[in-house]
Design a protein around this motif. Structure first.
Motif, PDB file in Angstrom:
ATOM      1  N   ILE A 285      38.283 -70.413   7.924  1.00  0.00           N
ATOM      2  CA  ILE A 285      39.367 -69.470   7.648  1.00  0.00           C
ATOM      3  C   ILE A 285      39.923 -68.960   8.973  1.00  0.00           C
ATOM      4  CG2 ILE A 285      38.915 -68.797   5.245  1.00  0.00           C
ATOM      5  CD1 ILE A 285      37.165 -66.578   6.197  1.00  0.00           C
ATOM      6  N   SER A 286      41.182 -68.563   8.934  1.00  0.00           N
ATOM      7  CA  SER A 286      41.880 -68.362  10.207  1.00  0.00           C
ATOM      8  C   SER A 286      41.220 -67.310  11.102  1.00  0.00           C
ATOM      9  CB  SER A 286      43.347 -68.028   9.969  1.00  0.00           C
ATOM     10  OG  SER A 286      43.417 -66.900   9.141  1.00  0.00           O
ATOM     11  N   CYS A 287      40.483 -66.373  10.528  1.00  0.00           N
ATOM     12  CA  CYS A 287      39.876 -65.353  11.394  1.00  0.00           C
ATOM     13  C   CYS A 287      38.520 -65.799  11.958  1.00  0.00           C
ATOM     14  CB  CYS A 287      39.737 -64.041  10.635  1.00  0.00           C
ATOM     15  SG  CYS A 287      38.669 -64.199   9.206  1.00  0.00           S
ATOM     16  N   ASP A 288      38.040 -66.998  11.593  1.00  0.00           N
ATOM     17  CA  ASP A 288      36.739 -67.462  12.095  1.00  0.00           C
ATOM     18  C   ASP A 288      36.793 -67.728  13.597  1.00  0.00           C
ATOM     19  OD1 ASP A 288      35.475 -67.400   9.663  1.00  0.00           O
ATOM     20  OD2 ASP A 288      35.720 -69.541   9.255  1.00  0.00           O
ATOM     21  N   ASP A 289      35.899 -67.101  14.336  1.00  0.00           N
ATOM     22  CA  ASP A 289      35.828 -67.459  15.750  1.00  0.00           C
ATOM     23  C   ASP A 289      34.770 -68.559  15.932  1.00  0.00           C
ATOM     24  OD1 ASP A 289      33.418 -66.155  15.521  1.00  0.00           O
ATOM     25  OD2 ASP A 289      34.023 -64.383  16.657  1.00  0.00           O
ATOM     26  N   GLY A 290      34.641 -69.047  17.157  1.00  0.00           N
ATOM     27  CA  GLY A 290      33.736 -70.166  17.422  1.00  0.00           C
ATOM     28  C   GLY A 290      32.310 -69.869  17.006  1.00  0.00           C
ATOM     29  N   TRP A 291      31.891 -68.650  17.278  1.00  0.00           N
ATOM     30  CA  TRP A 291      30.519 -68.269  16.988  1.00  0.00           C
ATOM     31  C   TRP A 291      30.253 -68.284  15.482  1.00  0.00           C
ATOM     32  CZ3 TRP A 291      26.795 -68.877  19.944  1.00  0.00           C
ATOM     33  CH2 TRP A 291      25.567 -68.271  19.697  1.00  0.00           C
ATOM     34  N   THR A 292      31.208 -67.747  14.719  1.00  0.00           N
ATOM     35  CA  THR A 292      31.067 -67.727  13.255  1.00  0.00           C
ATOM     36  C   THR A 292      30.969 -69.156  12.731  1.00  0.00           C
ATOM     37  OG1 THR A 292      32.487 -65.777  13.290  1.00  0.00           O
ATOM     38  CG2 THR A 292      32.168 -66.822  11.146  1.00  0.00           C
ATOM     39  N   LEU A 293      31.771 -70.027  13.305  1.00  0.00           N
ATOM     40  CA  LEU A 293      31.767 -71.424  12.839  1.00  0.00           C
ATOM     41  C   LEU A 293      30.451 -72.123  13.167  1.00  0.00           C
ATOM     42  CD1 LEU A 293      35.458 -72.398  13.701  1.00  0.00           C
ATOM     43  CD2 LEU A 293      34.466 -72.120  11.413  1.00  0.00           C
ATOM     44  N   ILE A 294      29.880 -71.822  14.345  1.00  0.00           N
ATOM     45  CA  ILE A 294      28.566 -72.392  14.690  1.00  0.00           C
ATOM     46  C   ILE A 294      27.534 -71.925  13.648  1.00  0.00           C
ATOM     47  CG2 ILE A 294      26.635 -72.283  16.356  1.00  0.00           C
ATOM     48  CD1 ILE A 294      28.616 -73.679  17.898  1.00  0.00           C
ATOM     49  N   GLU A 295      27.612 -70.656  13.318  1.00  0.00           N
ATOM     50  CA  GLU A 295      26.651 -70.115  12.333  1.00  0.00           C
ATOM     51  C   GLU A 295      26.850 -70.737  10.960  1.00  0.00           C
ATOM     52  OE1 GLU A 295      27.018 -65.824  12.879  1.00  0.00           O
ATOM     53  OE2 GLU A 295      25.072 -65.900  13.924  1.00  0.00           O
TER      54      GLU A 295
END
Ligand code: G4P
Length: 291
Positions: A233-243
């Motif tokens: 989702i557009s507000c996902d940052d890199g860290w959230t995506l890794i998680e």
């Protein structure tokens, strides 16, 4: 991010620069091999200035790993700057056959001038340059049929100048010395690290993976969704995506937390191994010289 101090050592580049300067008068053209995924970061901008007066050809190598629509745009960008361009996948040999005809086309006026002086079939000489890991050795071997093992790209290992015949009237100068990338813009170092051109021991893996995720989430979300079965989702940052990816893969440590280091390594491995797809990490419009 901490980068290898050796990579920064300017003395090596000084030596290489001198070598390029002294050999320029012995060649008709200069060929720069670049990594099609990072066509700007994989060049040394000093070479641009040093070789500006010679006819030049760029080999966009590793096209099998790059976004093909972006490769077309990069090819157009280089042509606009006055370079001849070919697209190649030196590993499989794709595109390398275009090289000799492209050089002859680039040098057609020079060939005509040689012929006017009676020098029919005079050997054309091309200096080949590229920073480590762009595929320079593989390309030279492919285009010439040379079998020899790769010479060592390490400071302190002396390599002699090598003329490599391609055919009866075309020779390559495989330049000794290491052409370093230029790290003035920190983003250049990061992109080189994404592709594995800078060794992982010298970079912070989690930081690197987080930045790669962030780029992929913004530019190639579908690839992440397909590979890691997650939703970007557009507000996902890199860290959230890794998680998110780590959780989907079941990489958990005590307390149900995601093993982000493990996921980071997997992301970088899969990215470099082409398992995520084909990507270009920089755009021509971000390059200097683009109006
Ligand atoms: P360099 O001289 O510029 O330092 O690079 P070199 O030719 O040694 O190539 C570095 C690695 O990149 C090699 O892989 C080579 O096979 C691979 N390579 C070169 N050109 C291409 C290309 O166009 N596409 C792809 N996908 N790979 C390319 P390696 O893992 O070090 O060796 P190997 O396992 O392939 O033998």
């Amino acid at each position: 991010m901490q980068l290898d101090s050796l990579s920064w050592f300017p003395g090596h580049m000084t030596k290489t620069r001198r070598m390029i300067e002294s050999e320029l008068s012995n060649v008709d053209a200069v060929c720069e091999i670049v990594d099609a995924r990072i066509p700007m970061s994989s060049r040394n901008p000093d070479v641009d200035t040093l070789t500006a007066l010679k006819p030049r050809i760029v080999v966009l190598n590793r096209v099998d790993q790059a976004d093909s629509a972006m490769t077309k745009r990069w090819a157009a960008w280089f042509r606009k700057q006055g370079f001849a361009v070919i697209e190649a996948d030196a590993k499989s040999g794709g595109g390398v056959k275009q090289f000799a005809p492209a050089v002859r086309e680039l040098l057609k006026e020079k060939i005509a001038a040689y012929e006017a002086k009676g020098q029919i079939g005079r050997v054309l000489r091309v200096m080949v340059l590229g920073i480590p890991n762009v595929g320079k050795s593989t390309f030279i071997n492919r285009v010439s049929g040379r079998k020899s093992a790769k010479a060592e790209d390490r400071p302190g290992v002396t390599r002699s100048k090598q003329w490599v015949p391609v055919d009866k009237t075309l020779e390559l100068l495989d330049t000794p010395g290491i052409l370093w990338p230029k790290f003035e813009d920190p983003e250049v170092g990061v992109r080189l690290a994404f592709t594995g051109a800078i060794r992982d021991e010298v970079v912070d893996i989690e930081e690197l993976a987080m930045r790669l995720m962030s780029f992929l989430g913004e530019h190639y979300p579908k690839a992440l969704e397909e590979r890691y079965k997650l939703e970007v989702i557009s507000c996902d940052d890199g860290w959230t995506l890794i998680e998110k990816a780590g959780r989907k893969r079941g990489f958990l440590i005590s307390g149900g937390e995601v093993d982000t280091e493990r996921m980071s390594r997997i992301l970088l491995d899969e990215f470099r191994g082409g398992k995520l797809g084909r990507f270009t990490l920089e755009m021509p419009e971000d390059s200097p010289g683009e109006d």
